[in-house]
Structures are given as structure tokens and as C-alpha cells.
Design an enzyme around this catalytic site. Structure first.
Site, PDB file in Angstrom:
ATOM      1  N   VAL A 160     -21.090  23.095  -8.925  1.00  0.00           N
ATOM      2  CA  VAL A 160     -20.092  22.100  -8.541  1.00  0.00           C
ATOM      3  C   VAL A 160     -18.876  22.274  -9.444  1.00  0.00           C
ATOM      4  O   VAL A 160     -18.984  22.170 -10.661  1.00  0.00           O
ATOM      5  CB  VAL A 160     -20.625  20.660  -8.685  1.00  0.00           C
ATOM      6  CG1 VAL A 160     -19.557  19.651  -8.272  1.00  0.00           C
ATOM      7  CG2 VAL A 160     -21.893  20.462  -7.874  1.00  0.00           C
ATOM      8  N   ASP A 229     -20.507  23.131   2.294  1.00  0.00           N
ATOM      9  CA  ASP A 229     -20.339  23.409   0.869  1.00  0.00           C
ATOM     10  C   ASP A 229     -20.083  22.114   0.096  1.00  0.00           C
ATOM     11  O   ASP A 229     -20.694  21.865  -0.944  1.00  0.00           O
ATOM     12  CB  ASP A 229     -19.188  24.392   0.666  1.00  0.00           C
ATOM     13  CG  ASP A 229     -18.950  24.726  -0.793  1.00  0.00           C
ATOM     14  OD1 ASP A 229     -19.852  25.328  -1.421  1.00  0.00           O
ATOM     15  OD2 ASP A 229     -17.882  24.383  -1.323  1.00  0.00           O
ATOM     16  N   LYS A 233     -22.464  20.000  -2.589  1.00  0.00           N
ATOM     17  CA  LYS A 233     -21.987  19.622  -3.926  1.00  0.00           C
ATOM     18  C   LYS A 233     -22.216  18.140  -4.197  1.00  0.00           C
ATOM     19  O   LYS A 233     -22.678  17.755  -5.281  1.00  0.00           O
ATOM     20  CB  LYS A 233     -20.505  19.967  -4.073  1.00  0.00           C
ATOM     21  CG  LYS A 233     -20.239  21.464  -4.167  1.00  0.00           C
ATOM     22  CD  LYS A 233     -18.753  21.764  -4.182  1.00  0.00           C
ATOM     23  CE  LYS A 233     -18.506  23.263  -4.285  1.00  0.00           C
ATOM     24  NZ  LYS A 233     -17.076  23.622  -4.199  1.00  0.00           N
TER      25      LYS A 233
END
Length: 369
Positions: A160, A229, A233
Site C-alpha cells: 500500500v 488494486d 489496498k
């Protein structure tokens, strides 16, 4: 009286230096991030650690004790043993002397499924991959339990925010007895890049190609555009904060046209210009409203949602440039004014540097052999 700090050439030399601790590293995936990491390791001159790459692999070949000069020159691995994830984990365990760190820079689910076995057998892990931490909650719990047991260290800071200290900040807050109540903001450097390109008049499809070629996006840009994505995260952030969430609980706004979901990467990029007019219009409408498009995520104990928003033109999110991320962390103690972590959130250089930071951090926990 003058005092000279120059050492006389005739004066006997006494070496007070501490012998460097050796760290052995195996890198899975030597593309954008993994390849950059090999260069950083080769050029590393650390006062405490000597980092040795004992093996590398790509999807086809595995090479033990590789020619690092060959790898760092950007040449693809074209020889070695066939890459076999039925045997590599056991080989790593056999070669481990307590100082072996496995780096997963592949983004592969098959590779991520090896983590629990490796950690349970004392192989440390540093990874920018989001896969393992976003499997079922039980798998994540097993990885954290293995880390906390002291058998092996598990680091995923770069999963992250690339090189930004997001995960470590959360852990510091939790270790001090604080409680995270909300995390919100932009967690995709790729999305910032795309929307700032749009603002500059670049067609959406061209911006996506530039992001892929620059190493800002996932190998398949749809992993970014789908919102997957960012969803991963925020799932990692929520779980790191101590909350239980599964992927199917996250509300996600996708940017991938339904017709292009099943296309190959090449065909997807070829047909993406068909949708440029949509994004040109949407961006123009936001600007008319004195707002800017951003892909924003928000986590609270009640839920997680990610998607495109028109943010106010004078807000910190609107002023993001390049591949910047900006995350606001609210806690019981920081309830009125949040902790803000901002900076480049994508790119091979900052991600590889973050992974190297994790490797060195792990080194601090490894006992002398």
C-alpha cells in the site's frame, strides 16, 4: 592550537567496525520492481548488513546464485531450472540458515499461496504484492500469527503506497494503544496519473498506455482500472487495523468497459480509444463545476467503498500530481485533525526502495548465526 582529524599513515590501524550481518535474498519476479531491486542491492553499501541475492526466478526459469551483473543490465532470465512452485518453497526451506528473505515481486496468486508454508518454516518475506493479504481473512490471520510468533518476519509495507510509510504508521499507532476509526483518500498512484493526464488534455487510452509503459500500473492495467488494486489496498489497510473484512464486502466502482473485460491485454489497449470521448466529457463536466476527478477510497469499521469522485478544486486531493497518494488516518486520538501520509504511490524505483527498506528492517530481527 589546531586539531587535525587526518590519520597518520604510519599510525597503527585499529578496526573497530562490526562485521556485517549477512542477509540472503531470493527474488521471485525480476521485472519492473524485482529488476530495480537487484540494482539497489548490488549498489548497497550498508554499515550493518551484507545483502546477497542467492536466487531469482521469472515465470519460466529459476536461477540459483545468478550473475547479478547480467540481471541488473535489464536482460531477461533465459536459462536455469524450470520454475516450479511445487518445489521452490521446499528448496528455500532447505537452504535457509535463519537469514533467508523471500521477495515476491510477481503479483501471482500461486506464489502468494506459498507464504504460510515459508513463514512457518522460518523463511522471512518482504513483498509489494497485495495477493496474499487479500485472500480470505483466515489466510491473512495465519500470516500475521506466524509473524507475531517470531518464527519469521513478514513485511508488506509496499503493498500500500509503494515506498510511503502507511503500514508502519498504522502499526505504530496501534502499538501505542490507539484505535483507527477511518482511513480515506487516494491510494492509487496510477489513478492520480491517469486523471492528471486527462486534465492536461491527454486521451484516456493514451494515458493508460503511458502508465503501463512507465511502470506505474499493474502489468494488466485493468487491475487498476477495475478498482481492484485500490479495493485490495483498502482491504489490507482495514485488516492491518485489526478489522475483519472479506473482499465481497467492498463496494467498487470499475472503470473497465464491460465489453473489454475478457479481452487480452493487447486487445484491451487496442479498443480502449473507443471510450476516450466518455472520459473527455466527464473530465470537462468536473472542471465546469470547479472540481477534479479522483479515484477515492474510504474505510470505516462499518464498511469500505472505492470509486470515482468529483473532489473540490481547492481540496488536497485535487492538488495531487504525478503518481501521488494521499491518505488521511483518523484515530481515537487524532479525531479532529488526521495524520496525513502523502507522496509518490507508484513507480518501480520507490517501490523497490521500499522493499529494500523492508529487507533491512527484517535484518534487524535476525539473530546472528
Amino acid at each position: 592550537m589546531s586539531l587535525s582529524l587526518k590519520k597518520s599513515s604510519t599510525e597503527p590501524h585499529t578496526d573497530f567496525s562490526i562485521k556485517n550481518k549477512k542477509l540472503h535474498v531470493f527474488i521471485a519476479g525480476i521485472g519492473a520492481v524485482g529488476g530495480t531491486l537487484t540494482k539497489l542491492i548490488k549498489g548497497l553499501d550498508h554499515q550493518q548488513f551484507e545483502v546477497n541475492i542467492i536466487g531469482v526466478c521469472n515465470s519460466k526459469f529459476t536461477k540459483w546464485h545468478p550473475d547479478i551483473d547480467y540481471i541488473t543490465n535489464g536482460k531477461k532470465l533465459k536459462e536455469g531450472e524450470p520454475t516450479d512452485w511445487n518445489s521452490i518453497p521446499d528448496e528455500l526451506v532447505d537452504r535457509n540458515e535463519g537469514n533467508l528473505i523471500f521477495v515476491d515481486a510477481t503479483g501471482s496468486e500461486v506464489v502468494a499461496h506459498q507464504y504460510q508454508h515459508l513463514l512457518n518454516h522460518g523463511v522471512h518475506i518482504a513483498t509489494p504484492s497485495k495477493r496474499a493479504n487479500t485472500f480470505g481473512q483466515d489466510y491473512f490471520d495465519h500470516l500475521i500469527k506466524a509473524n507475531n510468533s517470531g518464527k519469521a518476519q513478514y513485511r508488506y509495507e509496499t503493498a500500500v503506497g509503494a515506498g510511503l510509510p502507511v503500514i508502519s504508521t498504522i502499526k505504530t499507532l496501534l502499538n501505542s494503544g490507539d484505535e483507527i476509526t477511518e482511513i480515506s483518500g487516494v491510494a492509487s498512484g496510477t489513478m492520480t496519473f491517469l486523471f492528471t493526464q486527462l486534465q492536461n488534455g491527454i486521451p484516456f487510452s493514451e494515458a493508460v498506455r503511458k502508465a503501463k509503459e512507465g511502470g506505474y500500473s499493474e502489468p494488466d492495467p485493468r487491475d487498476d482500472l477495475s478498482g481492484e488494486d485500490v479495493a485490495r489496498k483498502f482491504l489490507i489497510l482495514a485488516r492491518t487495523c485489526g478489522y475483519t473484512f472479506e473482499r465481497n464486502q467492498i463496494r467498487v466502482d470499475t472503470l473497465v468497459p464491460e465489453k473489454l473485460i475478457s479481452y487480452s491485454i493487447e486487445d484491451f489497449l487496442e479498443h480502449l480509444p473507443d471510450y476516450d470521448s466518455h472520459w473527455k466529457s466527464r473530465n470537462a463536466q468536473a472542471l465546469v463545476n470547479n472540481r477534479k476527478l479522483r479515484y477515492v477510497g474510504k474505510f470505516t469499521p462499518e464498511g469500505i467503498a472505492v470509486g470515482v469522485e468529483e473532489v473540490k478544486g481547492d481540496s488536497p486531493l485535487a492538488n495531487l500530481k504525478g503518481t501521488d497518494n494521499l491518505l488521511q488516518i483518523y484515530t481515537k486520538r487524532y479525531s479532529e485533525s488526521p495524520i496525513v501520509v502523502q507522496g509518490p504511490g507508484a513507480g518501480r524505483d520507490v517501490t523497490a526502495a521500499g522493499v529494500l527498506g523492508d529487507i533491512i528492517d527484517i535484518g534487524g530481527f535476525i539473530k546472528e548465526n
